[in-house]
Design an enzyme around this catalytic site. Structure first.
Site, PDB file in Angstrom:
ATOM      1  N   LYS A  78       0.843  -1.193   0.000  1.00  0.00           N
ATOM      2  CA  LYS A  78       0.000   0.000   0.000  1.00  0.00           C
ATOM      3  C   LYS A  78       0.877   1.242   0.000  1.00  0.00           C
ATOM      4  CE  LYS A  78      -3.966   2.044   2.447  1.00  0.00           C
ATOM      5  NZ  LYS A  78      -4.910   1.889   3.579  1.00  0.00           N
ATOM      6  N   SER A 153      -9.693   2.149   2.683  1.00  0.00           N
ATOM      7  CA  SER A 153      -8.787   2.856   1.805  1.00  0.00           C
ATOM      8  C   SER A 153      -7.814   1.949   1.060  1.00  0.00           C
ATOM      9  CB  SER A 153      -7.993   3.888   2.630  1.00  0.00           C
ATOM     10  OG  SER A 153      -7.212   3.245   3.627  1.00  0.00           O
ATOM     11  N   SER A 177     -10.170  -0.287   6.894  1.00  0.00           N
ATOM     12  CA  SER A 177      -9.585  -0.120   5.564  1.00  0.00           C
ATOM     13  C   SER A 177      -8.868  -1.327   4.998  1.00  0.00           C
ATOM     14  CB  SER A 177      -8.624   1.072   5.564  1.00  0.00           C
ATOM     15  OG  SER A 177      -9.344   2.275   5.691  1.00  0.00           O
TER      16      SER A 177
END
Length: 489
Positions: A78, A153, A177
């Site tokens: 990420k 996210s 997330s």
């Protein structure tokens, strides 16, 4: 040769260890897969092809040790986890050109284990969002339906795994997330106990809530990745000095005698009927395998969203002060004096959602409002924590939906951020309490995956993997693939 991109982490590792395939072949296959599907998924912000192939060839020359069971496995990162020499943007214009000079703690652990980072994955800007629509760079698509959001996210981390671009990824979870995008894409996502994995090198959103965790296509794969990244870190003051077990140690054991709580608050109004039905059916599956399902109550969880957005936004407003247009990152060209450097750089560099949360947090911390908002939110957070502590005196795990809905259309919440915030109502309490939570596939609604949330007591991830694996083996949901991965969904 078998399509390598369809194999699990464990299957790939076995092939590499047996020398049936070289690391270079595995990593090259991953990049081929990314290039073939990226136009449909848009999961990656930055690829790491040259360095990844260099690492892969080096591993082949050195040879793979049995003491490094995950050596050679491609993994996606990420883009809020800093990577030395590899651009790290947090999906924001503010960091569009940021090349870190050090690695996050989890990156060092991945390199120690011989895993190969293939690139940086798209996300909501600074991890603020639930759909990956707030990214400055692109909109990642759901692996099952390109018209639907991938969740957020960690939307890029989830979609890349679900579509077969990579067998595993790292995400971060501040209010759901990891779990929510895992649910929306039909994969396994684990948010470990707060402090289980070092946050050193994770670009901070809300420091008391953020936690890095793994995303994979199977439960056992997930446990294997957590084995690699967990551990105490002196550079992170919130890192737990807690023994690290083998998270696969309970996999294969049954759930007979286990008591699993089903909170009535998690199954109430707002949860789609098909989602509720899938979770109830999952509870019956556990019951059929010898577990006891017990209705419990978490009465203060209904205040979770309000508490979360006060605490998270307050911490964000503090953490994001460092992005000032002076030391690194974006600097406005529209400047005449020092005030312009600060104001214009932040106004132009941050997106609307980030600015909204900074303003909310600054208000909550301001003189005259601190006691009414931030302090009160902290007090209610304690009540939420006590709810869970009381529940875990009677149950081993807690079960419920990950999200009230399945993946939704792009733009659904464009004019209504409050509705978007409410979508995290089922995942937020776990972060507020610092507990471990995970998502595993448990059904379908409207042709889209439904995620089952398992919540464990502090540092009881291995018990969660035990139950999740039993459920996975008793059902077929993990075997169902999106069309892009060769399925017929």
């Amino acid at each position: 040769m078998t399509d390598l991109y369809k194999l699990s982490v464990k299957e790939l590792a076995q092939k590499i260890q047996a020398k049936d395939v070289s690391v270079a072949e595995v990593v090259a296959d991953s990049f081929s897969r990314i290039k073939a599907t990226e136009n449909n998924i848009d999961a990656f912000i930055t690829l790491n092809e040259e360095k990844a192939m260099e690492i892969a060839k080096g591993l082949d020359i050195e040879g793979i040790s049995v003491e490094s069971p995950l050596a050679g496995i491609p993994i996606g990162i990420k883009d809020n986890i800093v990577t030395k020499g590899l651009r790290t943007t947090a999906a924001s214009k503010m960091l569009y050109n940021f090349d870190p000079v050090y690695d996050a703690a989890v990156m060092s652990k991945l390199y120690e284990g011989g895993l190969v980072p293939v690139g940086k994955l798209n996300m909501d800007e600074f991890a603020m969002g639930s759909s990956t629509e707030t990214s400055y760079f692109k909109k990642t698509k759901n692996a099952w339906n390109a018209d639907k959001v991938p969740g957020g996210s960690s939307g890029g981390s989830a979609a890349a795994v679900a579509s077969g671009q990579i067998p595993a990824s790292l995400g971060s979870d501040t209010g759901g997330s990891i779990r929510q995008p895992a649910s929306f894409n039909g994969i396994v996502g684990m948010k470990p106990t707060y402090g289980r994995v070092s946050r050193f090198g994770l670009i901070a959103f809300a420091s008391s809530l953020d936690q890095i965790g793994p995303m994979t296509r199977t439960v056992e794969d997930n446990a294997l990745i957590l084995n690699q990244i967990a551990g105490h870190d002196v550079r992170d003051s919130t890192s737990a000095r807690h023994a690290i077990p083998d998270f696969t140690s309970q996999i294969g054991k049954d759930v007979k005698g286990m008591t699993i709580g089903l909170p009535k608050e998690f199954m109430g109004e707002g949860v789609q009927p098909e989602v509720k039905k899938a979770v109830e059916k999952a509870a019956k599956t556990f019951e059929a395998m010898g577990a006891t399902i017990k209705e419990i109550s978490l009465p203060y969880s209904k205040y979770g969203v309000e508490v979360y957005y006060i605490i998270a936004s307050s911490e964000a407003s503090s953490n994001l002060q460092r992005f000032d247009g002076i030391r690194y990152g974006f600097r406005s060209e529209n400047i005449k004096n020092l005030d312009d450097v600060y104001v214009n750089s932040r106004s132009e560099g941050f997106g609307e959602e980030v600015k909204r949360r900074i303003m909310l947090g600054s208000f909550s911390l301001s003189s005259g409002y601190y006691d009414a908002y931030f302090k009160k939110a902290g007090q209610v957070r304690t009540l939420i924590i006590n709810d869970f502590k009381k529940a875990f005196k009677d149950v081993d795990l807690i079960l419920g939906p990950v999200s009230p809905t399945v993946a939704y259309d792009f733009g659904s919440d464009a004019d209504d951020p409050v509705t978007a915030y409410m979508r995290d109502i089922l995942t937020i309490p776990v972060n507020l309490a610092g507990l471990p939570g995970m998502s595993i596939p448990c059904g379908f609604s409207e042709g889209l995956p439904v995620g089952l949330q398992l919540i464990g007591n502090y540092f009881q991830e291995e018990t969660m993997y035990q139950a999740a694996y039993v459920f996975e083996q008793a059902t077929e949901f993990h075997k169902m693939k999106p069309v892009i991965l060769g399925g017929n969904a």
